[in-house]
Design a protein around this motif. Sequence first.
Motif, PDB file in Angstrom:
ATOM      1  N   TYR A  13       0.849  -1.191   0.000  1.00  0.00           N
ATOM      2  CA  TYR A  13       0.000   0.000   0.000  1.00  0.00           C
ATOM      3  C   TYR A  13       0.887   1.244   0.000  1.00  0.00           C
ATOM      4  O   TYR A  13       1.294   1.717   1.059  1.00  0.00           O
ATOM      5  N   PRO A  14       1.199   1.785  -1.169  1.00  0.00           N
ATOM      6  CA  PRO A  14       2.135   2.907  -1.249  1.00  0.00           C
ATOM      7  C   PRO A  14       1.514   4.238  -0.822  1.00  0.00           C
ATOM      8  O   PRO A  14       1.079   5.042  -1.644  1.00  0.00           O
ATOM      9  N   ASP A  15       1.476   4.470   0.485  1.00  0.00           N
ATOM     10  CA  ASP A  15       0.966   5.733   0.992  1.00  0.00           C
ATOM     11  C   ASP A  15       1.881   6.896   0.639  1.00  0.00           C
ATOM     12  O   ASP A  15       1.449   8.043   0.579  1.00  0.00           O
ATOM     13  N   LEU A 114      16.293  12.429  -0.334  1.00  0.00           N
ATOM     14  CA  LEU A 114      15.155  11.517  -0.385  1.00  0.00           C
ATOM     15  C   LEU A 114      13.904  12.367  -0.344  1.00  0.00           C
ATOM     16  O   LEU A 114      13.747  13.191   0.568  1.00  0.00           O
ATOM     17  N   ARG A 115      13.044  12.207  -1.320  1.00  0.00           N
ATOM     18  CA  ARG A 115      11.814  13.002  -1.376  1.00  0.00           C
ATOM     19  C   ARG A 115      10.624  12.073  -1.543  1.00  0.00           C
ATOM     20  O   ARG A 115      10.538  11.348  -2.534  1.00  0.00           O
ATOM     21  N   LEU A 116       9.731  12.116  -0.560  1.00  0.00           N
ATOM     22  CA  LEU A 116       8.513  11.320  -0.590  1.00  0.00           C
ATOM     23  C   LEU A 116       7.315  12.248  -0.522  1.00  0.00           C
ATOM     24  O   LEU A 116       7.342  13.233   0.209  1.00  0.00           O
ATOM     25  N   ARG A 117       6.285  11.911  -1.237  1.00  0.00           N
ATOM     26  CA  ARG A 117       5.061  12.697  -1.187  1.00  0.00           C
ATOM     27  C   ARG A 117       3.878  11.773  -0.953  1.00  0.00           C
ATOM     28  O   ARG A 117       3.906  10.610  -1.332  1.00  0.00           O
ATOM     29  N   SER A 118       2.858  12.315  -0.297  1.00  0.00           N
ATOM     30  CA  SER A 118       1.677  11.520   0.029  1.00  0.00           C
ATOM     31  C   SER A 118       0.909  11.156  -1.243  1.00  0.00           C
ATOM     32  O   SER A 118       0.988  11.850  -2.261  1.00  0.00           O
ATOM     33  N   ARG A 119       0.179  10.071  -1.148  1.00  0.00           N
ATOM     34  CA  ARG A 119      -0.562   9.543  -2.292  1.00  0.00           C
ATOM     35  C   ARG A 119      -1.439  10.622  -2.949  1.00  0.00           C
ATOM     36  O   ARG A 119      -1.455  10.756  -4.162  1.00  0.00           O
ATOM     37  N   GLY A 120      -2.155  11.398  -2.173  1.00  0.00           N
ATOM     38  CA  GLY A 120      -3.076  12.386  -2.720  1.00  0.00           C
ATOM     39  C   GLY A 120      -2.411  13.565  -3.400  1.00  0.00           C
ATOM     40  O   GLY A 120      -3.049  14.287  -4.165  1.00  0.00           O
TER      41      GLY A 120
END
Length: 139
Positions: A13-15, A114-120
Amino acid sequence: MESYIWGEASVTYPDWNGTVRLDQRKTVAPLADLIGLDADAWMIIGFDIGGGEQENGRHTLNVYAVSRDLITATADVMPQIAADNGGEIPVTQFLVHDVDPYEILRTITHQFDLRLRSRGSRDFPIRVVELGDVPPQVD
């Protein structure tokens, strides 16, 4: 073991998803030496860190290495290996034991992003309009 193509990072589940870039330090031993892999026999071409709740919260380090027996050229090594192997680079995946994956990451890093963003928010540009600190810092 059945072979497989090593691909992008994947979770059930890639949040959060994103990208990572690393500029390796030139002043430390090569990754193979840090983990105890024979650099005369293997050329590391990739690594991953993964794990989570299913592994009792532990994260693991895997390295992906090409046997130096496959290296015949002195320039354009990877294209030649791929050309000799149906367009793919055959590697051995090594699970590295007795190391802290994040200590290895810290050791080899000159610069890391490292850059992560929320699913929405995936499909929208993100504009930074203000800076802050947690907890707030006093000047």
